[in-house]
Structures are given as C-alpha cells and as structure tokens.
Design an enzyme around this catalytic site. Sequence first.
Site, PDB file in Angstrom:
ATOM      1  N   ASP A  52       0.864  -1.190   0.000  1.00  0.00           N
ATOM      2  CA  ASP A  52       0.000   0.000   0.000  1.00  0.00           C
ATOM      3  C   ASP A  52       0.896   1.235   0.000  1.00  0.00           C
ATOM      4  O   ASP A  52       1.907   1.286   0.725  1.00  0.00           O
ATOM      5  CB  ASP A  52      -0.909   0.003   1.230  1.00  0.00           C
ATOM      6  CG  ASP A  52      -1.926   1.127   1.171  1.00  0.00           C
ATOM      7  OD1 ASP A  52      -2.992   0.909   0.575  1.00  0.00           O
ATOM      8  OD2 ASP A  52      -1.642   2.209   1.708  1.00  0.00           O
TER       9      ASP A  52
ATOM     10  N   ASN B 250      -2.497  12.902  -4.117  1.00  0.00           N
ATOM     11  CA  ASN B 250      -3.636  13.312  -4.950  1.00  0.00           C
ATOM     12  C   ASN B 250      -4.078  14.733  -4.618  1.00  0.00           C
ATOM     13  O   ASN B 250      -4.342  15.543  -5.505  1.00  0.00           O
ATOM     14  CB  ASN B 250      -4.807  12.345  -4.764  1.00  0.00           C
ATOM     15  CG  ASN B 250      -4.678  11.105  -5.642  1.00  0.00           C
ATOM     16  OD1 ASN B 250      -4.004  11.137  -6.661  1.00  0.00           O
ATOM     17  ND2 ASN B 250      -5.318  10.031  -5.251  1.00  0.00           N
TER      18      ASN B 250
ATOM     19  N   HIS C  61      -4.793  14.339  -9.268  1.00  0.00           N
ATOM     20  CA  HIS C  61      -5.023  12.915  -9.538  1.00  0.00           C
ATOM     21  C   HIS C  61      -4.191  12.417 -10.721  1.00  0.00           C
ATOM     22  O   HIS C  61      -3.867  11.219 -10.788  1.00  0.00           O
ATOM     23  CB  HIS C  61      -6.510  12.664  -9.796  1.00  0.00           C
ATOM     24  CG  HIS C  61      -7.343  12.754  -8.547  1.00  0.00           C
ATOM     25  ND1 HIS C  61      -7.510  11.692  -7.684  1.00  0.00           N
ATOM     26  CD2 HIS C  61      -8.019  13.787  -8.001  1.00  0.00           C
ATOM     27  CE1 HIS C  61      -8.273  12.060  -6.682  1.00  0.00           C
ATOM     28  NE2 HIS C  61      -8.604  13.334  -6.852  1.00  0.00           N
TER      29      HIS C  61
ATOM     30  N   ASP D  50      -2.023   9.114 -10.580  1.00  0.00           N
ATOM     31  CA  ASP D  50      -2.105   7.994 -11.541  1.00  0.00           C
ATOM     32  C   ASP D  50      -0.712   7.620 -12.036  1.00  0.00           C
ATOM     33  O   ASP D  50      -0.401   6.430 -12.205  1.00  0.00           O
ATOM     34  CB  ASP D  50      -2.995   8.392 -12.714  1.00  0.00           C
ATOM     35  CG  ASP D  50      -4.468   8.461 -12.326  1.00  0.00           C
ATOM     36  OD1 ASP D  50      -4.814   7.951 -11.240  1.00  0.00           O
ATOM     37  OD2 ASP D  50      -5.262   9.012 -13.105  1.00  0.00           O
TER      38      ASP D  50
ATOM     39  N   GLU E   1      -4.834   2.428  -4.056  1.00  0.00           N
ATOM     40  CA  GLU E   1      -3.379   2.422  -4.038  1.00  0.00           C
ATOM     41  C   GLU E   1      -2.817   1.125  -3.467  1.00  0.00           C
ATOM     42  O   GLU E   1      -1.665   1.082  -3.039  1.00  0.00           O
ATOM     43  CB  GLU E   1      -2.878   3.627  -3.218  1.00  0.00           C
ATOM     44  CG  GLU E   1      -3.220   3.573  -1.733  1.00  0.00           C
ATOM     45  CD  GLU E   1      -4.566   4.227  -1.424  1.00  0.00           C
ATOM     46  OE1 GLU E   1      -4.752   4.660  -0.278  1.00  0.00           O
ATOM     47  OE2 GLU E   1      -5.419   4.289  -2.320  1.00  0.00           O
TER      48      GLU E   1
END
Length: 539
Positions: free
Chosen positions: A413, A421, A426, A430, A456
């Site tokens: 994680d 973000n 975002h 990504d 994530e």
Amino acid sequence: MTIQNKKNRLRTEINNLKQISLTTLLSGLVIISTLMTLTIMVISSYTSQKQSLINNVLALNYESAVQMSQTLDLLFQSMQQSLKYGASHLQDTDFTHKLKLNNTLSLIQNSSDYFNSVALTDETGLLLSMSPYSLVSVGKHIRSEDAKAAIKARASYISEAYITPYTKNRIIFLSEPIFDKEGKYKGILSGSILLQQNNILNLSFGNQLKRSDGSYFFIVDHKGTLLFHPNINLIGEDISQNKVVQKLIKDQTGKERYVNLSGVDSLAGYYKVPANNWGMVIVTPTQTVFDQLNRQIELLLLYTLGPFLILILIVLRVARKLTQPFVFLTNLINQVAAGQTQLPPVKPHWNREANMLNLKIFAFMEIFKNKTNQLVIDARTDVLTGLNNRRTFEEVIQQWIQDETPFAMIVLDIDHFKIINDTFGHSVGDEVLKKIAQLIQASVRPEDICSRFGGEEFVILLHDSNSMMAYLIAEYIRISVKESVLVTNHLVTISAGITEFPLHSLSATELFQLADNALYQAKQEGRNRTIIAQQASKS
C-alpha cells in the site's frame, strides 16, 4: 400390403420431400455462421463499451461543472470589485446633483458587460438614479425586500432571484455600500442581472449553453429555483424535487445517472458556486451515449461488411464445385458455436477452390478468436497500471490453494497516497501508481502474479515461495520505490504485509486478512516497512 407397394409408397414420400442441394446447404451454413459471429462480436463490443462511455461522460460533466462553477465564482468576484470601484468614486459625490449622478452611473454601467442596469439608492431607500434611466422608478422608494435588506446590511450583498415590483422582471442584484470620507453611510450602488434577457451569464457561457451532443447546463439557487437554463421560459421554476438539485441544496457535489422531472434518463455532474451558494449542473441525456455507441457499432459493421460480403461470395462460388470440405467446415462451425476457440491446424486440400475456402474460413475464425482473447485480457487487466485486476488475483489464489501449491502473498500500500492526490492532483497520482506497478512487475518472476487490488493497494502472489523469500522481494520493492523520484520534491514510500500458504492459513480470505493486518501494523509502526504476519490456526 405387398413389398412392392411399400417400396412405391416410400419412393413417393421421398420424392414429395423438399430437396435441398448440398451446395445450398453448405452456403447457408457458412452464411449463418458468419452472421452469428458478427452478432457475437457486436454484442460483446456494445456491452463492454456502454458502461465505459457512461463513466467517461459522468467524469467529463463533473469536471465541466467544477470549472464552470469556478468561472462563475470569479465572475461574481469581478462584478463585486467593479461595484466597489464605482462606490469609491461616489463617496464624495453630491447626491443632489442629478445630471452628474446620471452620467456617473451611465459610465459605470457601460464600462463593462456585467450588469443589465446599475442603480444608486440612498440610505433611506430612495432610488436617486439608474442606468439605463427609468422615469417610472427614479425618485421613488424601493419596494423589494431584497433591496431593503441590502440597504440595511451596509455591506457587500448578493440578492436572491425575485420579480421587480415596477418592471416585473425576474432579477438578481449585487450591491456595495457607499460611505463618505468621514465614514457616514450614504446608500448603496447596485448592479442588476435580468435573468430572462441577455445578460452576463449568456455572454460568459453562451457557447456552452447547449452542445451538439445534447448536453446542456443550468444554474439553481440554494432553494432549487432555476436561475439559468437554455429554455428561458423555465427560469424561475422551482425544481427542488429534482434528485440532483436536492443534493446541491444539501451542499453535496458529485456525478450520477438519474431521471429528471421530465422523465428523461440523464447523466449529470454538479458542483456548488462558492460566491453565492448557487448550484451548477451539467447534464447529458443518456440516450446521447447510446446514440454514440450505436454510431460506433454502425462503423464497425460498415468496416466489416465488405470483408464478410467478399467471404460469402467466395463461399457461394466455391460451394458449387466442392462437397468434400462440407463436413469439415460444418464441424468447425459447430465447435465455434459451442464456444471452442482452439482451432485445428489448417490442412491443405487437393482442390484449389476448396483450399482457398479453408484458408478464408480459418482467417475469419482467427480474427474472432483474437478479438475474444482480447476481451478476456481486458476483463482480467487493470486499465491504469496494466497489472492483473482483483478478479484475476482471486481466481489464481483459489486455484493455487486447490492445487496445494505453496506460495507467499505480499500486500503493498502506498503511504499517504491521498496527500499526493490532494497536493499534486489525480493525474500525478495515476503516474505514481503506474510507475510503482512497473517497479513491482520488474521485481518478480514470470510465474508470479501481480495485481492491483484497488485504489493504491497492490497484491503479489509468489509461486512456490515462503515468507522469507517474500520479505526479501518486498524489501527490494520498498527500497526501489523509496529511492525512485516518483514525484518531484516529495518522497513516496510503501508499506507491506506478508503471509504464506499453507504456513499461516489454508483459507484465501484469512491469508489476505492476515497480510492486510500485517500491512496495518506496518502503517501503525511508522510506515515504509515490511512485516510478516503472525501465524494463525489452520482451518
């Protein structure tokens, strides 16, 4: 009945049967199988693209609603600043000098396209002047409650929409107080927007009023009253029962598919305007998405129709000369209809026409198989990272447990991913996900399974491995991520939890839960670390 009579009767029954030539039968079967394949391809394409298009439209409408809300917010700030500038020029003006007041207000009104009219009202509510000038209104005390509230407020003010007592126009207005140099309150300078006539909203958003794809937008106040709509006759209507408007009234923003008050299935993105608590809604009829999808299907059919027609013409010609390939092709078509995509090897035929027919049919079947395989790959792959998706992970882990194959599981994680973000956007988030996915894929063997589990979080299944091997790999990935510059001027780290089958558990659910608990422990102990789960009782 004699034997001869029985023979004659049987011969008569056979002659009465409707005969179908072998050529016609073969040609018919090939044509039917071709059309069935085309139908399957169209249905598969339609199903896979429909939800994707809907999601894309929802995301686009939401982004547009956010951008237009911000634009409208800036517009109102600019209008308020314009009024403040005008009020500062009126603070020492003699309010009894009517001609000078008229000229000043005319200059303020014509210096921008913000307001349909501007007005000067003294502290008692007496309308001293306005531009454009109106004999009906000037020299009289104001009657609207919003105007009285603006005078009483002695501060910047934005009214709700209301109908004027004299002109019966539906308006909103902004106002700024006027104080002289000694701080004495003299009145207000206000600018009005006529909602059902050409105004600054039309001027600013007119090119987005209604797009060619049927999309449009409307604006509502905090009570659900329409302030702006492509159909000006609807302005002023109460649409508070609209599902999206109800959410705006509750200060919610977002995107969703809903049915509007007219019964039209629609896709909407909606957002609040900070300056005045209005709501901006971008709407696309769902039928527009279906129409777009239908056009894509039509293009698909258009591009495939030619090859299919050529194939059918070839089959019709060759079928007149051939009968031997009939059984083979019939069996092949039956296999495809039964869902078997594994094609047998092409065998050359002694007859040139029959050999050509075989090659054409096999080429067609290969195209279908490739498209089917691609659909299967798309269904098992995460679109953003290119890793396997959660569905593939669940299938593999169940199969390995069923086969009693030893393996280790790593649950990864990204630490503080929300901060990435929120801080960088975002799109940067990504890119971080994709780069970490590449690092993970490069750190494992071909027989290992890497999946994006959601958000994530990533999961790795290491074939024929134990916890210590998994720990070394997880640490290698963790250090690689830490030492990589994934975001400029921002350190990105990951945490990991590890379990092992069958050491920790015989259950897929429990294995994942133990690994997730170990991951949670890593988070609790400061993140950027790897922890092997504690052994649980086998079930």
